[in-house]
Structures are given as structure tokens and as C-alpha cells.
Motif scaffolding. Sequence first.
Motif, PDB file in Angstrom:
ATOM      1  N   SER A   1      53.943  42.695  34.511  1.00  0.00           N
ATOM      2  CA  SER A   1      54.877  41.774  35.157  1.00  0.00           C
ATOM      3  C   SER A   1      54.804  41.874  36.674  1.00  0.00           C
ATOM      4  O   SER A   1      55.251  40.972  37.385  1.00  0.00           O
ATOM      5  CB  SER A   1      56.313  42.045  34.689  1.00  0.00           C
ATOM      6  OG  SER A   1      56.746  43.315  35.126  1.00  0.00           O
ATOM      7  N   ILE A   2      54.239  42.974  37.170  1.00  0.00           N
ATOM      8  CA  ILE A   2      54.073  43.158  38.616  1.00  0.00           C
ATOM      9  C   ILE A   2      52.697  42.681  39.063  1.00  0.00           C
ATOM     10  O   ILE A   2      52.550  41.982  40.062  1.00  0.00           O
ATOM     11  CB  ILE A   2      54.263  44.638  38.994  1.00  0.00           C
ATOM     12  CG1 ILE A   2      55.667  45.114  38.591  1.00  0.00           C
ATOM     13  CG2 ILE A   2      54.026  44.858  40.486  1.00  0.00           C
ATOM     14  CD1 ILE A   2      55.872  46.600  38.732  1.00  0.00           C
ATOM     15  N   LYS A   3      51.660  43.060  38.305  1.00  0.00           N
ATOM     16  CA  LYS A   3      50.273  42.780  38.688  1.00  0.00           C
ATOM     17  C   LYS A   3      49.789  41.404  38.249  1.00  0.00           C
ATOM     18  O   LYS A   3      48.873  40.840  38.847  1.00  0.00           O
ATOM     19  CB  LYS A   3      49.350  43.855  38.099  1.00  0.00           C
ATOM     20  CG  LYS A   3      49.624  45.269  38.614  1.00  0.00           C
ATOM     21  CD  LYS A   3      49.202  45.407  40.067  1.00  0.00           C
ATOM     22  CE  LYS A   3      49.373  46.832  40.559  1.00  0.00           C
ATOM     23  NZ  LYS A   3      48.833  47.010  41.927  1.00  0.00           N
ATOM     24  N   GLY A   4      50.368  40.886  37.170  1.00  0.00           N
ATOM     25  CA  GLY A   4      49.961  39.571  36.689  1.00  0.00           C
ATOM     26  C   GLY A   4      48.914  39.612  35.599  1.00  0.00           C
ATOM     27  O   GLY A   4      48.937  38.814  34.677  1.00  0.00           O
ATOM     28  N   SER A   5      47.949  40.540  35.694  1.00  0.00           N
ATOM     29  CA  SER A   5      46.907  40.657  34.673  1.00  0.00           C
ATOM     30  C   SER A   5      46.332  42.061  34.719  1.00  0.00           C
ATOM     31  O   SER A   5      46.439  42.771  35.727  1.00  0.00           O
ATOM     32  CB  SER A   5      45.791  39.631  34.896  1.00  0.00           C
ATOM     33  OG  SER A   5      45.061  39.951  36.077  1.00  0.00           O
ATOM     34  N   MET A   6      45.699  42.451  33.618  1.00  0.00           N
ATOM     35  CA  MET A   6      45.099  43.789  33.539  1.00  0.00           C
ATOM     36  C   MET A   6      43.956  43.932  34.543  1.00  0.00           C
ATOM     37  O   MET A   6      43.700  45.024  35.060  1.00  0.00           O
ATOM     38  CB  MET A   6      44.590  44.050  32.117  1.00  0.00           C
ATOM     39  CG  MET A   6      45.671  44.009  31.051  1.00  0.00           C
ATOM     40  SD  MET A   6      46.849  45.366  31.175  1.00  0.00           S
ATOM     41  CE  MET A   6      46.028  46.595  30.183  1.00  0.00           C
ATOM     42  N   SER A   7      43.286  42.831  34.839  1.00  0.00           N
ATOM     43  CA  SER A   7      42.152  42.886  35.765  1.00  0.00           C
ATOM     44  C   SER A   7      42.597  43.195  37.193  1.00  0.00           C
ATOM     45  O   SER A   7      41.782  43.575  38.030  1.00  0.00           O
ATOM     46  CB  SER A   7      41.380  41.569  35.733  1.00  0.00           C
ATOM     47  OG  SER A   7      42.202  40.490  36.142  1.00  0.00           O
TER      48      SER A   7
END
Length: 233
Positions: free
Chosen positions: A110-116
Amino acid sequence: MGVIRVELRNVYVTYQDVDRPSLKNINLMIGECKLIIITGPNGSGKTTLLETCLGLIKPFKGIVKLLGTPTNSRRIYDARRKCSYLPQNFMRSPYESYTVKQVIEMGLLSIKGSMSALTIEDSRRIRELAGQLGIDDLLDQPVGRLSGGQQQKVFLTRALVREPLVLFLDEPFSSLDPASREHVALLLYKYVREKKATALIVSHVINRELSEVADAVITMSSGELASITGYTI
């Protein structure tokens, strides 16, 4: 007065009708650098209070603010990203195939947006926290194969890796042995102090480990604040 992280004013919550509220006339202010224990018998409203503070449950009367944001505002989603919540029902199925590391990484989505978008620093932080909780040797294991106590430490790690301003923990010691309870209680105390964070911890039992680190103990009964010992602001 310090920074107020959680505020409830004349709050009533019900699941059915206004004549039988689940929370009644709750008035509470909790500031930064505070570790607060919420206790009371089953059905007293402990989890309801926690989820109301987080904005997952909306009051039918009164005002609830999380990090200064009213929980009935659309902006509550932004405030909630700065928090972490560990519910009681954390256990995963034995067939759950995600590894411990993947489960912890999901806490950052929820902070980074995606695992990548995860960085080397994120991985370092995960390993550091896993080490502090004694699960660094389990990072590549499927989470469903772990014991209840090990899984609880995994989800505590996931809650902390977000570096939240407010921690909402519902019975986070339920599956831990006495030595682990003491270690985790001290870890949470240090986190609150070092990060100027706030922790609201539901626990039906107040043991020595918790009483030594708590700034205040809130006792609930039948949806009301029966007593508050210590300071909440």
C-alpha cells in the motif's frame, strides 16, 4: 500536550440499532510515544474500539479522528496508510504457499504500489526486523507450515516493516510463549519510543511483560470505558 494520534469524542457504535450500541459514549485522546493496553472480558468491545479508532467501523454518533483525519472522511485512506493493523485471525492455512518474506513484503504494497518497487533497503529492513523477532532463518519457508507463534511473529514483522505512526494490535501475544511475550513487549516499547509512534494493543490478560511497558491501561466493560490507569495524552 503532545501530538494527538487518536481522538474519540462522544462516540457511539452499533451493529444493529441505536438502542443497543456496541460502544457507548467513548471519550479518549491518545498521543505520540504512547503504548496503550486495552483490556476487558470477552464481548466488552475491545476489538470494536480498535477498529473504530482505525476507521474500519464508523460511529453513528460522535467524532473519531485518526492522525487528525475524521474517519468518515475520504482522506482516512491516506491516514490509514501510515498505520498497521494486526487482527486476531492472522493464522494462514497449511496450504498457503507464500513464503515468509513474501508475506512480509505484502505489508509494503500500500506504500510502494507494487512488489517491483521494493528496494534493497526494504529487504535489509525486513531481514533486520525478522532477526529481531527470531524468524530470519524462516524467510524462505511457506508461511502456512509455521507454528502459530512463528506466524504471529511473521505478521508482527509485517506490521513493523511499514514503520507506522500508529500500531493497532489485536491480541498479538496470544500464540507466543512467555519468553517471546517479554521480548516482543520490549521490542514494541522501544519502537514506540524511538519512532515517536503510538501503539494500541488489545489483550484480555495483562501480564508482567505488558504492565511494565504500558503507559496506560484501558479497561472496557459492556462497550464502555470502565477505567483508565496511567496517562493517554
